[in-house]
Write a protein that holds these residues in place. Structure first.
Motif, PDB file in Angstrom:
ATOM      1  N   LYS A   8      12.625   9.695  -4.580  1.00 49.17           N
ATOM      2  CA  LYS A   8      11.915   8.515  -5.073  1.00 49.17           C
ATOM      3  C   LYS A   8      12.690   7.940  -6.251  1.00 49.17           C
ATOM      4  O   LYS A   8      13.431   8.651  -6.924  1.00 49.17           O
ATOM      5  CB  LYS A   8      10.489   8.868  -5.528  1.00 49.17           C
ATOM      6  CG  LYS A   8       9.636   9.508  -4.453  1.00 49.17           C
ATOM      7  CD  LYS A   8       9.378   8.560  -3.317  1.00 49.17           C
ATOM      8  CE  LYS A   8       8.501   9.204  -2.257  1.00 49.17           C
ATOM      9  NZ  LYS A   8       8.346   8.368  -1.096  1.00 49.17           N
ATOM     10  N   THR A  20       5.581   0.374  -4.004  1.00 54.81           N
ATOM     11  CA  THR A  20       5.296  -0.149  -2.669  1.00 54.81           C
ATOM     12  C   THR A  20       3.801  -0.010  -2.415  1.00 54.81           C
ATOM     13  O   THR A  20       3.178   0.975  -2.812  1.00 54.81           O
ATOM     14  CB  THR A  20       6.079   0.609  -1.573  1.00 54.81           C
ATOM     15  OG1 THR A  20       5.672   1.981  -1.556  1.00 54.81           O
ATOM     16  CG2 THR A  20       7.575   0.528  -1.809  1.00 54.81           C
ATOM     17  N   GLU A  21       3.229  -1.020  -1.775  1.00 48.08           N
ATOM     18  CA  GLU A  21       1.810  -0.990  -1.418  1.00 48.08           C
ATOM     19  C   GLU A  21       1.691  -0.496   0.019  1.00 48.08           C
ATOM     20  O   GLU A  21       2.356  -1.011   0.910  1.00 48.08           O
ATOM     21  CB  GLU A  21       1.202  -2.383  -1.537  1.00 48.08           C
ATOM     22  CG  GLU A  21      -0.280  -2.400  -1.241  1.00 48.08           C
ATOM     23  CD  GLU A  21      -0.872  -3.786  -1.387  1.00 48.08           C
ATOM     24  OE1 GLU A  21      -1.667  -3.990  -2.318  1.00 48.08           O
ATOM     25  OE2 GLU A  21      -0.512  -4.660  -0.572  1.00 48.08           O
ATOM     26  N   ASN A  22       0.873   0.516   0.228  1.00 49.72           N
ATOM     27  CA  ASN A  22       0.709   1.139   1.535  1.00 49.72           C
ATOM     28  C   ASN A  22      -0.767   1.210   1.878  1.00 49.72           C
ATOM     29  O   ASN A  22      -1.620   1.131   1.003  1.00 49.72           O
ATOM     30  CB  ASN A  22       1.305   2.556   1.509  1.00 49.72           C
ATOM     31  CG  ASN A  22       2.750   2.551   1.076  1.00 49.72           C
ATOM     32  OD1 ASN A  22       3.637   2.345   1.866  1.00 49.72           O
ATOM     33  ND2 ASN A  22       2.993   2.731  -0.217  1.00 49.72           N
ATOM     34  N   GLN A  23      -1.055   1.398   3.159  1.00 50.97           N
ATOM     35  CA  GLN A  23      -2.449   1.494   3.580  1.00 50.97           C
ATOM     36  C   GLN A  23      -2.563   2.486   4.721  1.00 50.97           C
ATOM     37  O   GLN A  23      -1.715   2.533   5.621  1.00 50.97           O
ATOM     38  CB  GLN A  23      -2.970   0.129   4.024  1.00 50.97           C
ATOM     39  CG  GLN A  23      -4.445   0.135   4.324  1.00 50.97           C
ATOM     40  CD  GLN A  23      -5.006  -1.264   4.537  1.00 50.97           C
ATOM     41  OE1 GLN A  23      -4.298  -2.249   4.458  1.00 50.97           O
ATOM     42  NE2 GLN A  23      -6.291  -1.332   4.804  1.00 50.97           N
ATOM     43  N   ASP A  24      -3.601   3.288   4.672  1.00 54.71           N
ATOM     44  CA  ASP A  24      -3.931   4.185   5.777  1.00 54.71           C
ATOM     45  C   ASP A  24      -5.433   4.082   6.040  1.00 54.71           C
ATOM     46  O   ASP A  24      -6.092   3.183   5.515  1.00 54.71           O
ATOM     47  CB  ASP A  24      -3.472   5.626   5.508  1.00 54.71           C
ATOM     48  CG  ASP A  24      -4.168   6.282   4.326  1.00 54.71           C
ATOM     49  OD1 ASP A  24      -5.165   5.739   3.803  1.00 54.71           O
ATOM     50  OD2 ASP A  24      -3.720   7.367   3.910  1.00 54.71           O
ATOM     51  N   VAL A  28      -5.957   1.524   0.508  1.00 53.82           N
ATOM     52  CA  VAL A  28      -4.662   1.114  -0.044  1.00 53.82           C
ATOM     53  C   VAL A  28      -4.230   2.111  -1.111  1.00 53.82           C
ATOM     54  O   VAL A  28      -5.042   2.601  -1.893  1.00 53.82           O
ATOM     55  CB  VAL A  28      -4.771  -0.305  -0.650  1.00 53.82           C
ATOM     56  CG1 VAL A  28      -3.494  -0.712  -1.355  1.00 53.82           C
ATOM     57  CG2 VAL A  28      -5.134  -1.318   0.433  1.00 53.82           C
ATOM     58  N   TYR A  30      -0.424   3.207  -3.644  1.00 51.29           N
ATOM     59  CA  TYR A  30       0.868   2.745  -4.133  1.00 51.29           C
ATOM     60  C   TYR A  30       1.798   3.935  -4.333  1.00 51.29           C
ATOM     61  O   TYR A  30       1.371   4.999  -4.758  1.00 51.29           O
ATOM     62  CB  TYR A  30       0.689   1.979  -5.438  1.00 51.29           C
ATOM     63  CG  TYR A  30      -0.176   0.753  -5.254  1.00 51.29           C
ATOM     64  CD1 TYR A  30       0.386  -0.462  -4.911  1.00 51.29           C
ATOM     65  CD2 TYR A  30      -1.553   0.830  -5.398  1.00 51.29           C
ATOM     66  CE1 TYR A  30      -0.402  -1.586  -4.710  1.00 51.29           C
ATOM     67  CE2 TYR A  30      -2.353  -0.280  -5.204  1.00 51.29           C
ATOM     68  CZ  TYR A  30      -1.777  -1.482  -4.859  1.00 51.29           C
ATOM     69  OH  TYR A  30      -2.566  -2.579  -4.655  1.00 51.29           O
ATOM     70  N   LEU A  31       3.080   3.710  -4.016  1.00 48.49           N
ATOM     71  CA  LEU A  31       4.095   4.754  -4.155  1.00 48.49           C
ATOM     72  C   LEU A  31       5.348   4.185  -4.792  1.00 48.49           C
ATOM     73  O   LEU A  31       5.631   2.989  -4.679  1.00 48.49           O
ATOM     74  CB  LEU A  31       4.481   5.309  -2.773  1.00 48.49           C
ATOM     75  CG  LEU A  31       3.406   6.007  -1.954  1.00 48.49           C
ATOM     76  CD1 LEU A  31       3.930   6.279  -0.560  1.00 48.49           C
ATOM     77  CD2 LEU A  31       2.979   7.295  -2.629  1.00 48.49           C
TER      78      LEU A  31
END
Length: 40
Positions: A8, A20-24, A28, A30-31
């Motif tokens: 990272k 980065t914005e992520n979703q599962d 939502v 962030y990483l």
């Protein structure tokens, strides 16, 4: 069980941090940008 290697980066610019914005299925999250290595 195995360990998944990843790398990272923490990127700062003008007192801001890049994420980065992520979703599962849970919502939502962030990483830090980066990547990982899959087993095998």
């Amino acid at each position: 069980m195995y360990v998944r290697n990843s790398l990272k980066a923490v990127i700062l610019h003008n007192n801001r941090i890049l994420l980065t914005e992520n979703q599962d299925e849970e919502g939502v999250f962030y990483l830090f940008p980066g990547g990982g290595q899959n087993h095998g």
